[in-house]
Every structure is written in C-alpha cells, then in structure tokens.
Design an enzyme around this catalytic site. Structure first.
Site, PDB file in Angstrom:
ATOM      1  N   ASP A 121       0.940  -1.063   0.000  1.00 28.70           N
ATOM      2  CA  ASP A 121      -0.081   0.136   0.010  1.00 28.70           C
ATOM      3  C   ASP A 121       0.809   1.192   0.252  1.00 28.70           C
ATOM      4  O   ASP A 121       0.522   2.118  -0.721  1.00 28.70           O
ATOM      5  CB  ASP A 121      -1.031   0.016   1.239  1.00 28.70           C
ATOM      6  N   ASP A 171      -0.506  -1.828 -13.372  1.00 29.91           N
ATOM      7  CA  ASP A 171      -1.488  -0.907 -14.039  1.00 29.91           C
ATOM      8  C   ASP A 171      -1.256   0.583 -13.431  1.00 29.91           C
ATOM      9  O   ASP A 171      -1.235   1.737 -13.992  1.00 29.91           O
ATOM     10  CB  ASP A 171      -2.815  -1.239 -13.598  1.00 29.91           C
TER      11      ASP A 171
HETATM   12  C1  IPM Z   1      -2.614  -8.387 -16.839  1.00 32.18           C
HETATM   13  C2  IPM Z   1      -4.071  -8.627 -17.060  1.00 32.18           C
HETATM   14  C3  IPM Z   1      -4.289 -10.236 -16.882  1.00 32.18           C
HETATM   15  C4  IPM Z   1      -3.854 -10.415 -15.130  1.00 32.18           C
HETATM   16  C5  IPM Z   1      -5.932 -10.537 -16.865  1.00 32.18           C
HETATM   17  C6  IPM Z   1      -6.376 -10.149 -18.301  1.00 32.18           C
HETATM   18  C7  IPM Z   1      -6.288 -11.777 -16.408  1.00 32.18           C
HETATM   19  O1  IPM Z   1      -4.772  -7.838 -16.113  1.00 32.18           O
HETATM   20  O2  IPM Z   1      -1.920  -9.130 -17.463  1.00 32.18           O
HETATM   21  O3  IPM Z   1      -1.977  -7.737 -16.043  1.00 32.18           O
HETATM   22  O4  IPM Z   1      -4.699  -9.966 -14.225  1.00 32.18           O
HETATM   23  O5  IPM Z   1      -2.847 -10.990 -15.154  1.00 32.18           O
HETATM   24 MG    MG Z   2      -3.388  -6.364 -15.208  1.00 33.53          MG
END
Ligand code: IPM
Ligand code: MG
Length: 369
Positions: free
Chosen positions: A228, A256
C-alpha cells in the site's frame, strides 16, 4: 542465419490493429538483420471462442508449442459482452491463465519507463518526474490468488460464500526472486521487495526467502516496502524505484498504476518468461470501446516485440533501436490519442501512422551487424 518461429495471437478488441503494426516492425527487423522469422498466426481469446468454440483451441496450443516465442495481443470483451461466454471459457480464465500455466511463465517483466523528453505525457508534475521514470516491475505470474484453490457455495448459515486461497511454495518464491535479484544486479543494484507481511502470512514466507536469497547477491541493496505504501510512493517519488519484485496480484495492480504514472497503459509492454518458453504481451486490455477505430497506441505491442528480441533472441542492439525509434516519434511532438487531449499542442497520429513512423525511424538507423 538464425531462424525463429513466432506464434502470433492477435487477440480481441484493439489486438488485431496493434498486432498489425508489430508485424510491420518484425518484417523490417528481418530485412535489416541476418535473421528469419516464420510468423504463425493462431486464434486466441474471445474471437477464438466464437469461431472455434474455445478461447485457446488445441490447434493454437500446438502452434504455440512449436514456436520459439509467442507474441500475444490483448484479449477480452466488455463486461456486458463477456456474459455471452460461459465463465470458465471467458478468455482470461479459459485462455490466458491456462497459457501461463502451460508454459510456467513465472517471471513477468514489466518496464515502467518514460524518458525525460516524454515527461509531458505523465500526469505527474515535472519536479516529481525529475530525470524521467525508469522502473522494472517483476511480477510473479503463475502463483498466488490467481492460481490457488477456489470454491463458491452456500454455507451452513445459508449465506453465499466464496473462498480462494493465496498459495506459494518456497521454490516458486525463490525462482522469481532470483530473476529479480539478477536484474537488479545488472542495473542499479537496488531491489524493492513489495509485500504485506503485517497482515499476510504469504508475505511472511516471501520475506523469509528474500532473506535467504539476498546473500547470493551481496551488491544488491534490498529495500522492503509494504504494497500500500508502494502505491503512494509510485506517485510521489517514482525515482526511488529501479527494480521492484512482488507476488502475482500485487504486480497486477501496481503495474497498472505504473501505466497510470506514465500517462497510459498503452506504454506498457511485457515479457512473460518460463523455463522453456516465453510470451510477450501488452500489460493492458483489449479496449473494446475503441476497437476498429485505428486510434489505439501500438507502443506496448511494438515494445513487446523489442522485449522478444532481447529476451528470446539475444538481439539486444536492435531491441534498443526499436525503443529509440518509438521514443523518437514522440520526441518529434507526435502523440497517440491515449496520451494527450486534442488541443494539447501535440500532433495527433493514429495507429497505422505511428507504426509507419517507427518503420521510417528504424529504417534510418545503422544496421547492427
Ligand atoms: C494482466 C491482465 C491479466 C492479469 C488479466 C487479463 C487476466 O490484467 O496481464 O495484467 O490479471 O494478469
Ligand atoms: Mg493487469
């Protein structure tokens, strides 16, 4: 001359468009180098389910098995459209995770990189970006919650319940840590170990293994950070990070966020490395809302080609050339739609135009050998 077979899984949504641009680059690399690529297209994802009844048909498995490396586009449908596919055959559960398991691609390498000259794409202030962002996130990719036992049902009190487990054994942890330590040793010799040991037992074991592996890399400084806290530090001071290592779900989420601090997930390629096979894919999804509009950013897909050249074929210099060519296009004031708002003083280009400009730049670079 070296010759390699590459399975091409174009995927869903924007997948085919950005894959077409990646193929342009592969063809150019072939023309510029003493190398031959045999491209082997294979259906994969929701489109494969609708055309062949399975998101990862046996024929595609055979093509991947025969390939020296796999280039995979994003897969998946919108939340609504996904409901048209049985849960276990939805492409994430029915194709992607099975492929990761099949080739035991435990090491997911996700560069989060933005040279200083492209800092205007980032939502972070220039004084926070400093000399640019240059992080590699190393995500464990075949363990943890995503692969643990799962059950759903109704409990004794008559309530619907779910139970899924976060499982790792020490070897799984050790193997990903070695990848991360080796990478850190080759780079800035600084490794952030991301965990949640104040709550999760899985992190307690993880950290025990970190302590066991660390003495094998005496020059690497290990910095422990709660996941976190790491999320905050990524926004406030990304320059402190060089290599970060973490378990599967932490890596999914923080990578992300990595795309977020760059300005777009469109700048996030990745390599998924197993003992015998590797595949390469953008870290983002299939963006069904913009599919077929020729506005997706192919950087992550072309970057995945660069990572393939580096990790699977040892073509380090040509891989660097591809990065330089892509960044060179942006340095000239161009942008794709994901990175800038119209009127932000940039010259907006579409998917095909970006690919063409990268081809132009790469063609103008001296050949490597
Ligand atoms: C990633 C994607 C995948 C994951 C999904 C599409 C299953 O978000 O490669 O980060 O969660 O690993
Ligand atoms: Mg992902």
């Amino acid at each position: 001359m070296s010759s390699y077979k590459i399975a091409i899984l174009a995927g869903d949504g924007i997948g085919p468009e950005i894959t077409a641009e990646a193929i342009k680059i592969l063809k150019l690399v072939e023309a510029r180098n003493d190398v031959q690529f045999e491209l082997m297209p294979a259906p994969f994802g929701a489109s494969a389910y609708f055309e062949h009844g399975h998101p990862y048909p046996d024929a595609s498995k055979a093509i991947c098995d025969a390939a020296d490396a796999i280039l995979k586009g994003p897969i998946g449908l919108s939340h609504e459209a996904s409901k048209g596919i049985p849960v276990d055959l939805q492409p994430e559960r029915g194709a992607l995770l099975p492929m990761r398991r099949r080739y035991n691609t435990y090491a997911n390498i996700r560069p989060v990189s933005l040279p200083k000259g492209l800092a205007h794409f980032s939502p972070l202030k220039p004084e926070i970006i400093g000399e640019g962002i240059d992080i590699i996130m190393v995500r464990e990719l075949v363990g943890g919650l995503y692969f643990g036992a799962k059950e759903m049902g109704v409990n004794d009190a008559g309530l619907r319940y779910v139970n899924e487990s976060l499982e790792y054994d020490e070897n799984q942890i050790r193997q990903i840590l070695h990848e991360a330590f080796k990478l850190a040793d080759r780079r800035a010799k600084r490794l952030h170990n991301i965990h949640k040991s104040n709550v999760l037992k899985s992190s307690v074991l993880w950290n025990e293994i970190v302590d066991e592996v660390a003495p094998e890399y005496p020059e690497v400084e290990v910095i422990h950070m709660l996941v976190d806290a790491a999320a905050t530090h990524l926004c406030l001071n990304p320059g402190q990070f060089d290599v970060m290592v973490m378990e599967n779900m932490f890596g999914d989420i923080l990578s992300d966020q990595g795309g977020g601090i760059l300005g777009s997930l469109g700048l996030m390629p990745s390599a998924c490395l197993g003992p015998d096979k590797a595949y390469y894919e953008p870290s983002h999804g299939s963006a069904p809302d913009i599919a077929g509009k020729n506005i997706a950013n192919p950087y992550s897909m072309i970057g995945s080609v660069a990572m393939m050249l580096e990790y699977s074929f040892g073509m380090y210099a040509e891989a660097r050339n591809i990065w330089e060519a892509m960044q060179g296009v942006f340095n000239e004031g161009y942008s794709t739609a994901d990175l800038s708002k119209p009127g932000a003083g940039v010259k907006m280009i579409d998917t095909v135009a970006f690919g063409d400009r990268v081809v132009e730049k790469l063609s103008a670079m001296p050949r490597v050998a």
